[in-house]
Design a protein around this motif. Structure first.
Motif, short mmCIF file in Angstrom:
data_model
loop_
_atom_site.label_atom_id
_atom_site.label_comp_id
_atom_site.label_asym_id
_atom_site.label_seq_id
_atom_site.Cartn_x
_atom_site.Cartn_y
_atom_site.Cartn_z
N SER A 1 0.87 -1.18 0.00
CA SER A 1 0.00 0.00 0.00
C SER A 1 0.91 1.23 0.00
CB SER A 1 -0.90 0.01 1.24
OG SER A 1 -1.68 1.18 1.25
N ILE A 2 0.70 2.10 -0.99
CA ILE A 2 1.52 3.31 -1.14
C ILE A 2 0.64 4.53 -0.91
CG2 ILE A 2 2.93 4.67 -2.73
CD1 ILE A 2 3.50 2.01 -4.25
N ASP A 3 1.07 5.41 -0.02
CA ASP A 3 0.38 6.68 0.23
C ASP A 3 0.75 7.65 -0.89
OD1 ASP A 3 -0.57 9.12 1.08
OD2 ASP A 3 0.42 9.05 3.03
N VAL A 4 -0.18 7.89 -1.81
CA VAL A 4 0.10 8.73 -2.97
C VAL A 4 0.46 10.16 -2.57
CG1 VAL A 4 -0.78 9.61 -5.16
CG2 VAL A 4 -1.38 7.31 -4.43
N SER A 5 -0.10 10.63 -1.46
CA SER A 5 0.20 12.01 -1.03
C SER A 5 1.66 12.17 -0.60
CB SER A 5 -0.74 12.47 0.08
OG SER A 5 -0.52 11.73 1.25
N SER A 6 2.39 11.05 -0.46
CA SER A 6 3.81 11.11 -0.09
C SER A 6 4.73 11.21 -1.31
CB SER A 6 4.19 9.89 0.75
OG SER A 6 4.30 8.72 -0.04
N ILE A 7 4.14 11.42 -2.50
CA ILE A 7 4.95 11.51 -3.72
C ILE A 7 5.93 12.67 -3.60
CG2 ILE A 7 3.38 13.01 -5.06
CD1 ILE A 7 3.97 11.08 -7.45
N ASP A 8 7.16 12.45 -4.08
CA ASP A 8 8.22 13.45 -3.92
C ASP A 8 9.11 13.40 -5.16
OD1 ASP A 8 10.37 15.04 -3.20
OD2 ASP A 8 10.83 13.91 -1.37
N THR A 9 9.01 14.46 -5.98
CA THR A 9 9.86 14.56 -7.19
C THR A 9 10.89 15.67 -7.04
OG1 THR A 9 8.36 16.09 -8.31
CG2 THR A 9 7.98 13.71 -8.66
N ASN A 10 11.06 16.13 -5.81
CA ASN A 10 12.00 17.21 -5.51
C ASN A 10 11.57 18.53 -6.15
OD1 ASN A 10 14.24 17.95 -3.99
ND2 ASN A 10 15.65 17.76 -5.71
N ASN A 11 10.26 18.67 -6.39
CA ASN A 11 9.71 19.89 -6.94
C ASN A 11 8.28 20.03 -6.42
OD1 ASN A 11 8.04 21.48 -8.88
ND2 ASN A 11 9.99 21.72 -9.94
#
Length: 177
Positions: A54-64
Motif C-alpha cells: 500500500s503506497i500513500d500517494v500524497s507522499s509523492i516526492d519529485t524534488n519539486n
C-alpha cells in the motif's frame, strides 16, 4: 510447515520511479510512505502465500513542490479521491535469486494484472537477532492504462510526459515473532 508473517523495514526500503519529460530527459521521484507485508510457509520465500503493498500517494516526492502538487491533483492521481496505490500478489515464482511477482495493481481505482521482476537478496539474521529478507522489484507500466491520462504537447510536437513509468523498489522485510 508454519505460516510466517513479514513486515516492512522502512529504514532500509524505498520505492522510486522514472518517467520521460519532453521525451528528451528523465524525471525521477519517490514515495516516502508505503507498507509491504508478506506471508510465507516457513522461514524462506520458496512458498509465498501473499505479498501486499500500500503506497500513500500524497507522499509523492519529485524534488519539486509545484510538480508534486500537480501530480496529486485531478490531472493525475486525484489524491482527494484515490489516496493509495495497492498491489496484491497472486504468485511469486523464484528461480534461484531471480523471479516474477504476479498480481493486481490498483491505481486511481483501476485494477490491472501486472508481472514484476524480482531479485532476491536472500534471508539473513541481523546483529540484533532479527531475520530479514531483501528484494529488488522492478517493472514498467503504462500510466494511461491506470487513468493517468493528462498530457500536453509542446509547439515542436514533443509530448510533455511519457506514458511508460519505470519503477524500482528496494524492499527489506522483517520476520515477525
Amino acid at each position: 510447515m508454519s505460516q510466517v508473517k513479514w513486515s516492512l523495514d522502512p529504514m532500509h526500503s524505498e520505492i522510486t520511479f522514472k518517467v520521460k519529460h519532453l521525451m528528451i530527459s528523465t524525471v525521477s521521484g519517490r514515495f516516502n510512505s508505503f507498507d509491504v507485508t508478506a506471508t510465507t510457509e516457513g522461514d524462506n520465500f520458496s512458498k509465498v502465500n501473499s505479498v501486499e503493498t500500500s503506497i500513500d500517494v500524497s507522499s509523492i516526492d519529485t524534488n519539486n513542490e509545484q510538480r508534486d502538487g500537480h501530480l496529486k491533483s485531478d490531472d493525475f492521481f486525484s489524491v482527494a479521491n484515490h489516496n493509495h496505490i495497492a498491489f496484491k500478489s497472486s504468485k511469486l515464482e523464484l528461480n534461484g535469486e531471480e523471479g516474477k511477482l504476479t498480481g493486481d495493481l490498483t491505481i486511481k481505482g483501476i485494477t490491472k494484472p501486472v508481472v514484476l521482476n524480482v531479485e532476491s537478496g536472500g534471508v539473513v539474521v541481523d546483529p540484533y537477532g532479527q531475520t530479514k529478507a531483501g528484494f529488488t522489484v522492478t517493472g514498467k507500466i503504462s500510466r494511461k492504462e491506470f487513468g493517468l491520462t493528462w498530457s500536453a504537447v509542446t509547439e515542436a510536437g514533443n509530448v510533455v510526459v511519457g506514458d511508460d513509468i519505470r519503477f524500482n523498489a528496494e524492499i527489506q522485510l522483517v520476520k515477525q515473532a
